[in-house]
Motif scaffolding. Structure first.
Motif, PDB file in Angstrom:
ATOM      1  N   ALA A   2       0.860  -1.187   0.000  1.00  0.00           N
ATOM      2  CA  ALA A   2       0.000   0.000   0.000  1.00  0.00           C
ATOM      3  C   ALA A   2       0.892   1.231   0.000  1.00  0.00           C
ATOM      4  CB  ALA A   2      -0.901   0.005   1.229  1.00  0.00           C
TER       5      ALA A   2
ATOM      6  N   ILE B 294       0.805   5.350   0.376  1.00  0.00           N
ATOM      7  CA  ILE B 294      -0.010   6.497   0.796  1.00  0.00           C
ATOM      8  C   ILE B 294       0.724   7.773   0.440  1.00  0.00           C
ATOM      9  CG2 ILE B 294      -1.141   7.658   2.719  1.00  0.00           C
ATOM     10  CD1 ILE B 294      -1.167   5.011   4.212  1.00  0.00           C
TER      11      ILE B 294
ATOM     12  N   VAL C 204      -7.020   1.314   3.932  1.00  0.00           N
ATOM     13  CA  VAL C 204      -5.750   0.607   3.744  1.00  0.00           C
ATOM     14  C   VAL C 204      -5.858  -0.801   4.310  1.00  0.00           C
ATOM     15  CG1 VAL C 204      -3.294   0.580   4.311  1.00  0.00           C
ATOM     16  CG2 VAL C 204      -4.413   2.749   3.737  1.00  0.00           C
ATOM     17  N   HIS C 205      -6.498  -0.943   5.454  1.00  0.00           N
ATOM     18  CA  HIS C 205      -6.655  -2.257   6.070  1.00  0.00           C
ATOM     19  C   HIS C 205      -7.444  -3.200   5.162  1.00  0.00           C
ATOM     20  CE1 HIS C 205      -8.378  -5.317   8.822  1.00  0.00           C
ATOM     21  NE2 HIS C 205      -7.202  -5.231   9.405  1.00  0.00           N
TER      22      HIS C 205
ATOM     23  N   TYR D 122      -7.356  -3.413   2.060  1.00  0.00           N
ATOM     24  CA  TYR D 122      -6.468  -3.895   0.994  1.00  0.00           C
ATOM     25  C   TYR D 122      -5.591  -5.047   1.473  1.00  0.00           C
ATOM     26  CZ  TYR D 122      -2.611  -3.672  -2.426  1.00  0.00           C
ATOM     27  OH  TYR D 122      -1.642  -3.968  -3.351  1.00  0.00           O
TER      28      TYR D 122
ATOM     29  N   PRO E 273      -2.470  -5.154   3.037  1.00  0.00           N
ATOM     30  CA  PRO E 273      -1.100  -5.090   2.510  1.00  0.00           C
ATOM     31  C   PRO E 273      -0.105  -5.838   3.390  1.00  0.00           C
ATOM     32  CG  PRO E 273      -1.594  -3.084   3.701  1.00  0.00           C
ATOM     33  CD  PRO E 273      -2.863  -3.893   3.694  1.00  0.00           C
TER      34      PRO E 273
ATOM     35  N   VAL F  59       3.287  -1.036   4.225  1.00  0.00           N
ATOM     36  CA  VAL F  59       2.687   0.258   3.871  1.00  0.00           C
ATOM     37  C   VAL F  59       3.804   1.285   3.716  1.00  0.00           C
ATOM     38  CG1 VAL F  59       1.059   2.062   4.530  1.00  0.00           C
ATOM     39  CG2 VAL F  59       0.622  -0.314   5.198  1.00  0.00           C
ATOM     40  N   TRP F  60       3.798   1.934   2.573  1.00  0.00           N
ATOM     41  CA  TRP F  60       4.834   2.916   2.245  1.00  0.00           C
ATOM     42  C   TRP F  60       4.208   4.308   2.289  1.00  0.00           C
ATOM     43  CZ3 TRP F  60       6.723   3.228  -3.516  1.00  0.00           C
ATOM     44  CH2 TRP F  60       7.560   4.353  -3.687  1.00  0.00           C
TER      45      TRP F  60
ATOM     46  N   TRP G 190      -1.975   2.661  13.100  1.00  0.00           N
ATOM     47  CA  TRP G 190      -1.745   1.480  12.272  1.00  0.00           C
ATOM     48  C   TRP G 190      -0.993   0.399  13.055  1.00  0.00           C
ATOM     49  CZ3 TRP G 190      -3.726  -0.451   8.089  1.00  0.00           C
ATOM     50  CH2 TRP G 190      -3.074  -1.498   7.431  1.00  0.00           C
TER      51      TRP G 190
ATOM     52  N   HIS H  18       1.624  -1.649  13.002  1.00  0.00           N
ATOM     53  CA  HIS H  18       2.835  -1.783  12.200  1.00  0.00           C
ATOM     54  C   HIS H  18       3.545  -3.117  12.432  1.00  0.00           C
ATOM     55  CE1 HIS H  18       4.177  -0.059  16.027  1.00  0.00           C
ATOM     56  NE2 HIS H  18       5.322  -0.657  15.811  1.00  0.00           N
TER      57      HIS H  18
ATOM     58  N   LEU I 137       5.798  -0.338   8.384  1.00  0.00           N
ATOM     59  CA  LEU I 137       5.765   0.942   7.688  1.00  0.00           C
ATOM     60  C   LEU I 137       7.119   1.246   7.059  1.00  0.00           C
ATOM     61  CD1 LEU I 137       3.819   3.171  10.261  1.00  0.00           C
ATOM     62  CD2 LEU I 137       2.910   1.910   8.299  1.00  0.00           C
TER      63      LEU I 137
END
Length: 392
Positions: A5, A7, A91-92, A94, A96, A99-100, A116, A118, A123
């Protein structure tokens, strides 16, 4: 297939082609989450002080979705400009593997970082800030502590160049968490348009009234304090270069002051903001491209990447983030102390002393920038993701 993901604040002309590239990368499934729709609809850019939308496709060829921004004053010019209450949930959904984040200093992103999980999906952060103009005092100490605390939430970092690497290390990011992912633009688009752009530039030069025999110094970008266009104007006047014109392309808060300062002086020209499809022509008109920025806000200077794709020599201040990476003094351009108009004057004189050498500098620019591409940037990203797979 690893799900990533991404962002970021809004569709950006430099990143959309990279996302398309990533979408075609083996064993990688990406989805971009945009927090604002600037760039794809007609909106006012605060710094350019004009309304526009980019004229190249920014949403084609990759998976994305917009996250509703509830800010009453949306934008990236202030902390509360991005407020996206549903970001974590979207995002959740999806699911992933990582997460970037490409930004963090906004209300919505601070909330995401702290909410989040992590440990389930680590992250990753890619930034381009630098510490080339060090600050001192208690405020700077406190700021360093806050940023260092935020960075501890990230499992890996992508740095875009030497100055950015130094910035991360200043904020206590350990070397083993740092992966080189250079700042890049869509080099192939500029390469493909180089020949056509040169022909277009000849016509445009005539339309602007610049004498055909004149060489051209180009400033292209926002007319704002951090870019220091007035420094360039003063240096040009002091240099008194024969058969050389100065062209300012863009708009911004300093436009009236800049034009007033140019009044009564010959061979200084102005052209309005040029959209993305016209940028190859914009650089093709130049014999030298100058970025004289001052301060910490010129984090990289992607206009220099663009100019170098068109085989243009470049002159930048030492506060420009890309200076240590892209500008090799007396090989493809020059670096001068930011804010030093006399030094910039000297740099202009040196550049225009030998036309053949100037051409060689341009050719070297083209060679250097070939190593700053989406392929190299992606390699660093994949190295970071592989390191996360080993840890989580």
């Amino acid at each position: 297939m690893q799900r990533l993901a991404i962002i970021t604040s809004h569709p950006i002309q430099y990143y959309a082609p990279w996302f398309r590239y990533l979408a075609c990368t083996k064993d990688l499934d990406i989805k971009v989450f945009y927090l604002w729709d600037f760039g794809i609809t007609q909106q006012v850019d605060i710094k350019f002080q004009k309304s526009f939308q980019w004229d190249i496709p920014l949403l084609d060829g990759y998976n994305y979705e917009f996250v509703l921004n509830t800010s009453s004053n949306p934008g990236t010019h202030h902390f509360w400009g991005l407020q996206n209450p549903s970001l974590v949930a979207q995002v959740h959904a999806y699911q992933p593997a990582a997460v970037w984040l490409m930004n963090y200093n906004y209300a919505s992103l601070y909330q995401f970082i702290w909410r989040w999980n992590h440990r389930k999906a680590p992250l990753l952060f890619r930034g381009d800030s630098h510490h080339l103009l060090p600050n001192k005092g208690i405020k700077e100490w406190m700021r360093r502590q806050v940023i260092s605390t935020i960075y501890r939430r990230f499992a890996a970092f992508l740095y875009v160049g030497k100055a950015n690497y130094g910035y991360f290390r200043y904020h206590h990011v350990p070397p083993e968490k740092l992966f080189f992912s250079p700042h890049a633009i869509d080099n192939e688009r500029f390469y493909a348009q180089a020949a056509t752009a040169s022909e277009q530039a000849k016509i445009w030069k005539q339309e602007l009234g610049i004498p055909a025999e004149h060489q051209v110094i180009l400033f292209a970008g926002k007319f704002e304090a951090k870019k220091r266009p007035l420094d360039l104007l003063q240096a040009f006047l002091k240099a008194q270069l024969p058969q050389v014109s100065l062209l300012f392309v863009g708009s911004g808060s300093l436009e009236a002051e800049l034009k007033s300062a140019a009044t009564g002086h010959s061979h200084i020209y102005f052209a309005p903001f040029q959209n993305q499809s016209l940028m190859p022509r914009t650089y093709a008109i130049a014999d030298v491209v100058v970025l004289p920025s001052y301060g910490s806000q010129e984090t990289w200077g992607l206009s220099i990447n663009e100019a170098m794709c068109l085989a243009r020599p470049v002159i930048v201040s030492n506060h420009v983030g890309c200076a240590q990476d892209l500008v090799h003094p007396h090989e493809n351009g020059l670096v001068f102390p930011a804010g030093n108009i006399s030094a910039l004057t000297d740099a202009l004189r040196v550049a225009f002393t030998d036309p053949k050498r100037l051409k060689r500098w341009g050719d070297q620019s083209r060679h250097i920038i070939s190593r700053y591409s989406y392929a190299q940037a992606t390699q660093g990203l994949l190295q970071a993701l592989n390191s996360l797979q080993e840890k989580f």
